[in-house]
Design a protein around this motif. Structure first.
Motif: not given
Length: 197
Positions: A109-115, A132-143
Motif C-alpha cells: 500500500p505504500r508503493w508508488h501509485r499502489a492503487a 509469521p504471516f498475518d492474513p489481515q495485512c491483505l485487507e488494506p490491499l482490498r481497500q
C-alpha cells in the motif's frame, strides 16, 4: 481463446537463495510461465550492485533449466508500476500476476501509485516458511481495489538477509558459490566454499 497468466516476480536477489529457486519452480508449475528480474528495493540496503545481482539470478534461472522461467532484466525498476507498464507493453494480451513474498505484502500500500498497480494486475502473495504471516495485512490491499490471492507454495525458510549476516552452504544454491567467492560477496572468500562433491 484467452491466454494463460504470466507471473511477474522481481527480487533483490541479494543473493538469490534456495528459497528463490523453489519459488520460481513453484510459480512455473502454478502459472505456466514466469518472468523474473533483479531489482533495487528503495526500502532496502543492498549488499551487491544490481548488475551483479542480476548475473547471480540469471545463473540460478539457467541452472533451473525450465523453459517456463525467464530472466527479463529489462523489467527491473525501483517502482513496481514502471515494471508493470513494461510488462504490459511486452505482453499486451497476457493477464499479469505480480508476485510478492508474504513479508512484502504490508509494504505494497505504500508503493508508488499502489492503487493503479492493483487495478491493472492480479497480486499473488506467497507466505514464507519460518516467517509469521498475518492474513489481515491483505485487507488494506482490498481497500485499494486489489484482489490479492494467497499462494501456498513449498518455499523453504531461507532469507537473503540471513546469508548476508551468516553465510550458510545449505541456503545458497551450489551454482552460485563460485561467483559469490570470486567477488568476495557477503564476507565469502575461498575458505567459505563448501567442499566439492
Amino acid at each position: 481463446m484467452s491466454q494463460p497468466p504470466l507471473a511477474l516476480f522481481g527480487t533483490s536477489a541479494d543473493p538469490p537463495t534456495a528459497g528463490h529457486r523453489a519459488l520460481l519452480a513453484g510459480l512455473a508449475e502454478h502459472y505456466g510461465q514466469v518472468a523474473t528480474w533483479a531489482s533495487d528495493n528503495p526500502l532496502k540496503q543492498h549488499g551487491a550492485p544490481l548488475a551483479l545481482r542480476a548475473q547471480l539470478l540469471g545463473a540460478l534461472v539457467h541452472d533451473l533449466a525450465d523453459p517456463r522461467v525467464e530472466l527479463v532484466q529489462s523489467l527491473s525498476s525501483p517502482r513496481a508500476l514502471d515494471t508493470l507498464e513494461r510488462a504490459e507493453a511486452r505482453w499486451p494480451q497476457r493477464p499479469l500476476v505480480f508476485v510478492v513474498g508474504g513479508d512484502l505484502a504490508e509494504q505494497v500500500p505504500r508503493w508508488h501509485r499502489a492503487a493503479d498497480l492493483l487495478r491493472r494486475c492480479r497480486l499473488a502473495v506467497v507466505p514464507r516458511q519460518g516467517y509469521p504471516f498475518d492474513p489481515q495485512c491483505l485487507e488494506p490491499l482490498r481497500q485499494l481495489g486489489g484482489s490479492p490471492e494467497l499462494l501456498a507454495l513449498p518455499v523453504p525458510a531461507s532469507a537473503s538477509s540471513a546469508i548476508r549476516e551468516q553465510p550458510s552452504p545449505e541456503l545458497v544454491p551450489p551454482v552460485l558459490w563460485a561467483e559469490l567467492v570470486k567477488h568476495n560477496l557477503y564476507g565469502l572468500g575461498p575458505a567459505s566454499a563448501p567442499p566439492s562433491r
